[in-house]
Design a protein around this motif. Sequence first.
Motif, PDB file in Angstrom:
ATOM      1  N   THR A  61       3.130  -3.851  -9.352  1.00  0.00           N
ATOM      2  CA  THR A  61       3.090  -3.316  -7.990  1.00  0.00           C
ATOM      3  C   THR A  61       2.860  -1.814  -7.979  1.00  0.00           C
ATOM      4  O   THR A  61       2.358  -1.275  -6.991  1.00  0.00           O
ATOM      5  CB  THR A  61       4.388  -3.626  -7.206  1.00  0.00           C
ATOM      6  OG1 THR A  61       5.471  -2.842  -7.700  1.00  0.00           O
ATOM      7  CG2 THR A  61       4.722  -5.112  -7.247  1.00  0.00           C
ATOM      8  N   LEU A  62       3.237  -1.133  -9.051  1.00  0.00           N
ATOM      9  CA  LEU A  62       3.097   0.324  -9.125  1.00  0.00           C
ATOM     10  C   LEU A  62       1.670   0.767  -9.415  1.00  0.00           C
ATOM     11  O   LEU A  62       1.221   1.811  -8.937  1.00  0.00           O
ATOM     12  CB  LEU A  62       4.018   0.880 -10.215  1.00  0.00           C
ATOM     13  CG  LEU A  62       5.520   0.703 -10.002  1.00  0.00           C
ATOM     14  CD1 LEU A  62       6.284   1.071 -11.267  1.00  0.00           C
ATOM     15  CD2 LEU A  62       5.996   1.517  -8.826  1.00  0.00           C
ATOM     16  N   TYR A  73      -0.955   2.269  -6.974  1.00  0.00           N
ATOM     17  CA  TYR A  73      -0.513   3.474  -6.273  1.00  0.00           C
ATOM     18  C   TYR A  73      -0.228   4.635  -7.218  1.00  0.00           C
ATOM     19  O   TYR A  73       0.283   5.672  -6.788  1.00  0.00           O
ATOM     20  CB  TYR A  73       0.731   3.143  -5.421  1.00  0.00           C
ATOM     21  CG  TYR A  73       0.434   1.995  -4.489  1.00  0.00           C
ATOM     22  CD1 TYR A  73      -0.272   2.203  -3.307  1.00  0.00           C
ATOM     23  CD2 TYR A  73       0.797   0.692  -4.823  1.00  0.00           C
ATOM     24  CE1 TYR A  73      -0.585   1.141  -2.470  1.00  0.00           C
ATOM     25  CE2 TYR A  73       0.481  -0.372  -3.991  1.00  0.00           C
ATOM     26  CZ  TYR A  73      -0.215  -0.134  -2.818  1.00  0.00           C
ATOM     27  OH  TYR A  73      -0.533  -1.182  -1.990  1.00  0.00           O
ATOM     28  N   TRP A  86       3.079   2.236  -1.573  1.00  0.00           N
ATOM     29  CA  TRP A  86       3.646   1.276  -2.537  1.00  0.00           C
ATOM     30  C   TRP A  86       4.868   0.598  -1.940  1.00  0.00           C
ATOM     31  O   TRP A  86       4.969  -0.625  -1.957  1.00  0.00           O
ATOM     32  CB  TRP A  86       4.020   1.978  -3.847  1.00  0.00           C
ATOM     33  CG  TRP A  86       4.958   1.151  -4.679  1.00  0.00           C
ATOM     34  CD1 TRP A  86       4.629   0.051  -5.408  1.00  0.00           C
ATOM     35  CD2 TRP A  86       6.365   1.339  -4.836  1.00  0.00           C
ATOM     36  NE1 TRP A  86       5.762  -0.465  -6.010  1.00  0.00           N
ATOM     37  CE2 TRP A  86       6.834   0.314  -5.672  1.00  0.00           C
ATOM     38  CE3 TRP A  86       7.274   2.276  -4.348  1.00  0.00           C
ATOM     39  CZ2 TRP A  86       8.173   0.205  -6.032  1.00  0.00           C
ATOM     40  CZ3 TRP A  86       8.599   2.173  -4.715  1.00  0.00           C
ATOM     41  CH2 TRP A  86       9.039   1.147  -5.551  1.00  0.00           C
ATOM     42  N   SER A  89       4.052  -1.906   0.613  1.00  0.00           N
ATOM     43  CA  SER A  89       3.026  -2.886   0.239  1.00  0.00           C
ATOM     44  C   SER A  89       3.573  -4.309   0.239  1.00  0.00           C
ATOM     45  O   SER A  89       4.745  -4.548  -0.062  1.00  0.00           O
ATOM     46  CB  SER A  89       2.459  -2.563  -1.145  1.00  0.00           C
ATOM     47  OG  SER A  89       3.421  -2.831  -2.160  1.00  0.00           O
ATOM     48  N   TYR A 125       5.125  -5.243  -3.188  1.00  0.00           N
ATOM     49  CA  TYR A 125       6.484  -4.796  -3.460  1.00  0.00           C
ATOM     50  C   TYR A 125       7.490  -5.525  -2.568  1.00  0.00           C
ATOM     51  O   TYR A 125       8.564  -5.922  -3.021  1.00  0.00           O
ATOM     52  CB  TYR A 125       6.631  -3.277  -3.329  1.00  0.00           C
ATOM     53  CG  TYR A 125       8.012  -2.844  -3.786  1.00  0.00           C
ATOM     54  CD1 TYR A 125       8.418  -3.062  -5.098  1.00  0.00           C
ATOM     55  CD2 TYR A 125       8.918  -2.277  -2.913  1.00  0.00           C
ATOM     56  CE1 TYR A 125       9.691  -2.721  -5.525  1.00  0.00           C
ATOM     57  CE2 TYR A 125      10.191  -1.924  -3.326  1.00  0.00           C
ATOM     58  CZ  TYR A 125      10.569  -2.142  -4.633  1.00  0.00           C
ATOM     59  OH  TYR A 125      11.837  -1.819  -5.053  1.00  0.00           O
TER      60      TYR A 125
END
Length: 110
Positions: free
Chosen positions: A32-33, A36, A72, A75, A78
């Motif tokens: 997920t990181l 971004y 992020w 999102s 996340y």
Amino acid sequence: MTQNLKAYAIANLRAVRMGPHIVEYLERIDATLVPYGGRFIVHGATPELVEGAWDGTPIVVEFPDVEHLRAWYDSPAYHAILPLRTRNSDGDVIIVEGVDDTHKATDILD
């Protein structure tokens, strides 16, 4: 010209109930990181207490700027895993913008 300042998601996690949900969260968060530009700079280290009181595990994730950090956090990717952490740990999370390379302590007096 304004400079984009790095931004940080800082967490102090307490009472983490390690189990399959936390394991799944840990297995999925890195992906997920990536979109971004987020990266862990502190994660899971045992802090050395030198003043005051501290109860928990510090976590710091760095982003290129606050816009990337907020994108992020908001999102869908996340938010799909966020309950895995929030239902299985107690803690506090903040968003904070960093300072530029020329920052001096007295700059906050202006």
